[in-house]
Design a protein around this motif. Sequence first.
Motif, mmCIF file in Angstrom:
data_model
loop_
_atom_site.group_PDB
_atom_site.id
_atom_site.type_symbol
_atom_site.label_atom_id
_atom_site.label_comp_id
_atom_site.label_asym_id
_atom_site.label_seq_id
_atom_site.Cartn_x
_atom_site.Cartn_y
_atom_site.Cartn_z
ATOM 1 N N ASN A 147 0.823 -1.208 0.000
ATOM 2 C CA ASN A 147 0.000 0.000 0.000
ATOM 3 C C ASN A 147 0.859 1.261 0.000
ATOM 4 N N MET A 148 1.956 1.254 0.763
ATOM 5 C CA MET A 148 2.838 2.425 0.770
ATOM 6 C C MET A 148 3.454 2.652 -0.612
ATOM 7 N N LEU A 149 3.907 1.579 -1.259
ATOM 8 C CA LEU A 149 4.500 1.709 -2.592
ATOM 9 C C LEU A 149 3.476 2.217 -3.600
ATOM 10 N N ARG A 150 2.282 1.660 -3.562
ATOM 11 C CA ARG A 150 1.231 2.085 -4.480
ATOM 12 C C ARG A 150 0.933 3.576 -4.313
ATOM 13 N N ALA A 151 0.782 4.015 -3.071
ATOM 14 C CA ALA A 151 0.483 5.426 -2.813
ATOM 15 C C ALA A 151 1.617 6.329 -3.284
ATOM 16 N N GLN A 152 2.856 5.922 -3.041
ATOM 17 C CA GLN A 152 4.005 6.723 -3.473
ATOM 18 C C GLN A 152 4.077 6.770 -4.995
ATOM 19 N N LEU A 153 3.839 5.650 -5.649
ATOM 20 C CA LEU A 153 3.880 5.614 -7.110
ATOM 21 C C LEU A 153 2.800 6.512 -7.711
ATOM 22 N N LEU A 154 1.596 6.488 -7.154
ATOM 23 C CA LEU A 154 0.511 7.308 -7.691
ATOM 24 C C LEU A 154 0.761 8.801 -7.505
ATOM 25 N N ALA A 155 1.610 9.158 -6.549
ATOM 26 C CA ALA A 155 1.943 10.563 -6.322
ATOM 27 C C ALA A 155 2.987 11.073 -7.320
ATOM 28 N N MET A 156 3.583 10.177 -8.080
ATOM 29 C CA MET A 156 4.631 10.566 -9.027
ATOM 30 C C MET A 156 3.989 10.858 -10.388
ATOM 31 N N PRO A 157 4.351 11.971 -11.016
ATOM 32 C CA PRO A 157 3.676 12.380 -12.259
ATOM 33 C C PRO A 157 3.936 11.462 -13.457
ATOM 34 N N GLN A 158 5.009 10.689 -13.459
ATOM 35 C CA GLN A 158 5.312 9.806 -14.588
ATOM 36 C C GLN A 158 4.471 8.529 -14.582
ATOM 37 N N VAL A 159 3.780 8.244 -13.484
ATOM 38 C CA VAL A 159 3.034 6.994 -13.339
ATOM 39 C C VAL A 159 1.593 7.191 -13.797
ATOM 40 N N LEU A 160 1.175 6.348 -14.751
ATOM 41 C CA LEU A 160 -0.208 6.375 -15.222
ATOM 42 C C LEU A 160 -1.090 5.441 -14.398
ATOM 43 N N PHE A 161 -0.536 4.315 -13.974
ATOM 44 C CA PHE A 161 -1.292 3.330 -13.200
ATOM 45 C C PHE A 161 -0.359 2.631 -12.223
ATOM 46 N N ALA A 162 -0.859 2.403 -11.025
ATOM 47 C CA ALA A 162 -0.144 1.602 -10.039
ATOM 48 C C ALA A 162 -1.178 0.931 -9.153
ATOM 49 N N GLN B 239 12.850 4.720 -7.628
ATOM 50 C CA GLN B 239 12.687 6.092 -7.150
ATOM 51 C C GLN B 239 11.643 6.165 -6.032
ATOM 52 N N ALA B 240 10.544 5.418 -6.190
ATOM 53 C CA ALA B 240 9.498 5.400 -5.165
ATOM 54 C C ALA B 240 10.037 4.815 -3.864
ATOM 55 N N CYS B 241 10.831 3.759 -3.960
ATOM 56 C CA CYS B 241 11.428 3.161 -2.762
ATOM 57 C C CYS B 241 12.375 4.139 -2.078
ATOM 58 N N THR B 242 13.169 4.851 -2.854
ATOM 59 C CA THR B 242 14.087 5.846 -2.298
ATOM 60 C C THR B 242 13.320 6.950 -1.576
ATOM 61 N N LYS B 243 12.229 7.428 -2.189
ATOM 62 C CA LYS B 243 11.414 8.466 -1.550
ATOM 63 C C LYS B 243 10.761 7.947 -0.276
#
Length: 147
Positions: free
Chosen positions: A44-59, A89-93
């Motif tokens: 859930n943390m990874l999904r939320a972080q990925l969705l906050a990134m502008p390059q991600v269309l779907f996670a 990048q999401a893991c690093t953030k």
Amino acid sequence: MNAPARHESYVLDDGEKAVEVIEDTKIPNAATIKIVKQDHTLGNMLRAQLLAMPQVLFAGYKVPHPLHPYFIIKIQTDGTVTPQKILEQACTKLIGTMSSLETKFKREFSYKDVEGTAGGVTAATGEDPYGTTGGAWGRGGDYLDII
């Protein structure tokens, strides 16, 4: 009864990979990633972080079965970066966010020592900022004391 031993849920076996990447051939710039020995907490943390990134269309992620200690995360990007790179990048953030949270948490509890508090009540004013003494509980103890 049928559940595996607890250590099998988080300790990698010899030769077992923690992350497996499967390129998606039907969707452009997408990948399915299997993360072993983890559960909803990280998913859930990874999904939320990925969705906050502008390059991600779907996670999105799913845990196929509660007795199998892994989850699958699907990522689609806009093509400017690969799904593997955006996951890194999401893991690093996330690591940075958790580190910041830990620092803030420790700082708040160090203030308690600096301000001269005793048992949650500020010594100078006699006030309890968390409302755990007196009041509705009546005895001045912790809320777990009523059990």
